[in-house]
Design a protein around this motif. Sequence first.
Motif, PDB file in Angstrom:
ATOM      1  N   THR A   1       0.843  -1.197   0.000  1.00 16.18           N
ATOM      2  CA  THR A   1       0.000   0.000   0.000  1.00 16.18           C
ATOM      3  C   THR A   1       0.877   1.245   0.000  1.00 16.18           C
ATOM      4  OG1 THR A   1      -0.021   0.164   2.407  1.00 16.18           O
ATOM      5  CG2 THR A   1      -1.737  -1.189   1.401  1.00 16.18           C
TER       6      THR A   1
ATOM      7  N   GLU B   1      -5.086  -2.929   1.063  1.00 15.35           N
ATOM      8  CA  GLU B   1      -5.950  -1.817   1.461  1.00 15.35           C
ATOM      9  C   GLU B   1      -5.605  -1.406   2.883  1.00 15.35           C
ATOM     10  OE1 GLU B   1     -10.668  -0.981   1.219  1.00 15.35           O
ATOM     11  OE2 GLU B   1     -10.109  -2.598   2.596  1.00 15.35           O
TER      12      GLU B   1
ATOM     13  N   LEU C   1     -10.980   1.027  -0.589  1.00 15.87           N
ATOM     14  CA  LEU C   1     -10.266   0.969  -1.872  1.00 15.87           C
ATOM     15  C   LEU C   1     -11.067   0.136  -2.861  1.00 15.87           C
ATOM     16  CD1 LEU C   1      -7.400   1.654  -3.172  1.00 15.87           C
ATOM     17  CD2 LEU C   1      -6.791  -0.699  -2.548  1.00 15.87           C
TER      18      LEU C   1
ATOM     19  N   GLU D   1     -12.064  -2.684  -5.318  1.00 13.72           N
ATOM     20  CA  GLU D   1     -11.525  -4.047  -5.269  1.00 13.72           C
ATOM     21  C   GLU D   1     -10.575  -4.325  -6.435  1.00 13.72           C
ATOM     22  OE1 GLU D   1     -15.258  -6.466  -7.270  1.00 13.72           O
ATOM     23  OE2 GLU D   1     -15.157  -6.263  -5.097  1.00 13.72           O
TER      24      GLU D   1
ATOM     25  N   GLU E   1      -7.236  -3.195  -5.333  1.00 18.88           N
ATOM     26  CA  GLU E   1      -6.715  -4.072  -4.291  1.00 18.88           C
ATOM     27  C   GLU E   1      -6.196  -5.378  -4.894  1.00 18.88           C
ATOM     28  OE1 GLU E   1      -8.232  -5.861   0.022  1.00 18.88           O
ATOM     29  OE2 GLU E   1      -9.476  -4.422  -1.066  1.00 18.88           O
TER      30      GLU E   1
ATOM     31  N   THR F   1      -7.937  -9.013   3.642  1.00 16.72           N
ATOM     32  CA  THR F   1      -8.960  -8.307   2.875  1.00 16.72           C
ATOM     33  C   THR F   1     -10.327  -8.521   3.493  1.00 16.72           C
ATOM     34  OG1 THR F   1      -9.869  -7.932   0.654  1.00 16.72           O
ATOM     35  CG2 THR F   1      -9.448 -10.226   1.288  1.00 16.72           C
TER      36      THR F   1
END
Length: 338
Positions: free
Chosen positions: A80, A116, A125, A127, A130, A153
Motif C-alpha cells: 500500500t 488496502e 479501496l 476491489e 486491491e 482483505t
Amino acid sequence: MIYFRPLLQSGPARPADALSLAGGALWFSRVERLERGAPARVIGASEMPDDWRHALTVPRPPVAGVAMDAPRLMGILNVTPDSFSDGGQHFEAGVAIARAQAMARDGADILDVGGESTRPGAQPLPEEEEIARTAPVIAALHGTVAAPVSIDTRKTAVARAAVEAGARMLNDVSALTHDPALAGYCAEAGLPVCLMHMQGTPETMQDDPRYDDVLLDVFDGLAARIAAAEAAGIARARIVADPGIGFGKTVAHNLALIRGLALFHGLGVPVLLGASRKGFIGKLGGAPEAARRAPGSIAVALAGVAQGAQILRVHDVAETAQALRLWQAVHHGEDHDA
C-alpha cells in the motif's frame, strides 16, 4: 454469563492437577471467574464447567498447515502507499516480494499480504485496485517461500483472486461483516479465516470508542462472529480469533485486552495478537514515528506469548523471532545448545 480466564504459568514447577493450555507448554491450575456486575474471583481450575475446560485445553489444529502448539509469527506485508507504519515502502511489487522472502528467511511462519490500508480514517479501496496490488505479489511468492500466504482483505473478489494466486488463508478485519458473500466463499474454498474484532469501520472506529466492559464485550463479539462463521459452513477448526488491538479501542482498552488476553482461549480457537507498531505503543513508549516502535512492539508481543497467544502478527520478524527464542529459553528451558 460467567467467564473464566486461565491464570497461565510456565516452567517445571507444575502441580499435578494443572491443565495444559490448548495443547501447548503453558499450564494453569487456577482461573479468574468473571461476571458482569460482580467482582472477579480466583478459583481452582477444577471448579470450571466442562465446556470451558474443553475450550481452554483442547489442542488447536494447524492453521494453513502451520502447527499451533507454540507461538507462530505472521509477517506483515502491506502493499500500500498509505498504511500507518510502512505505507509506500513495499508498494512496488519487486520490493514487496523481496521483503516477503526476507521475512520468511527471518522466521515468519505465515506471510500476511494486504493491499488496502485499514488505519484510522482510511477510506475503502476499489476491489480492482486491491487485486492489482496483491494478486501478482502472492503469485510470485507461491512456490518460492515455504510459509503459507494469507490475504488481508474484507472483499470476496480480492480473496478469490488471492486464492487463485496461491493464498491459503484469509485475514478479515471486519470478521466477515463487510462483504455478505465472503463467508460463503471461505466455506466453499475451505479457507482458514482470522476473525478480528472492530468497533465501527476504519473511517470511524477511533472517533469515540466505548464499551461496558471491553474484555467481556470483545469476547462476546468474537463469539458471535465465530457462531456466524460456523453457520455459514466454516468449521471452527479453521477459525482464528483476533481481539483487534487499536481497532475501535483507546489506550486503556488496548491494555485491558492485552492483560486479559488469556480469556480469549475460551473461544476454543487459536488467538492472534496484532499490536505491532500500533499507536498506543508510540504514546506509552515515547515513539511518535511508527518505524521506531519495534522495542515496544516486542514487549507487547512477549506479553501476549505469556498469555498464550498462538500467532503474533508483526512487522519486525527477525527481531521478534530472536526475542521469542530467548523468552522460550528462559521460561521453558529451550536452550538449544549449539
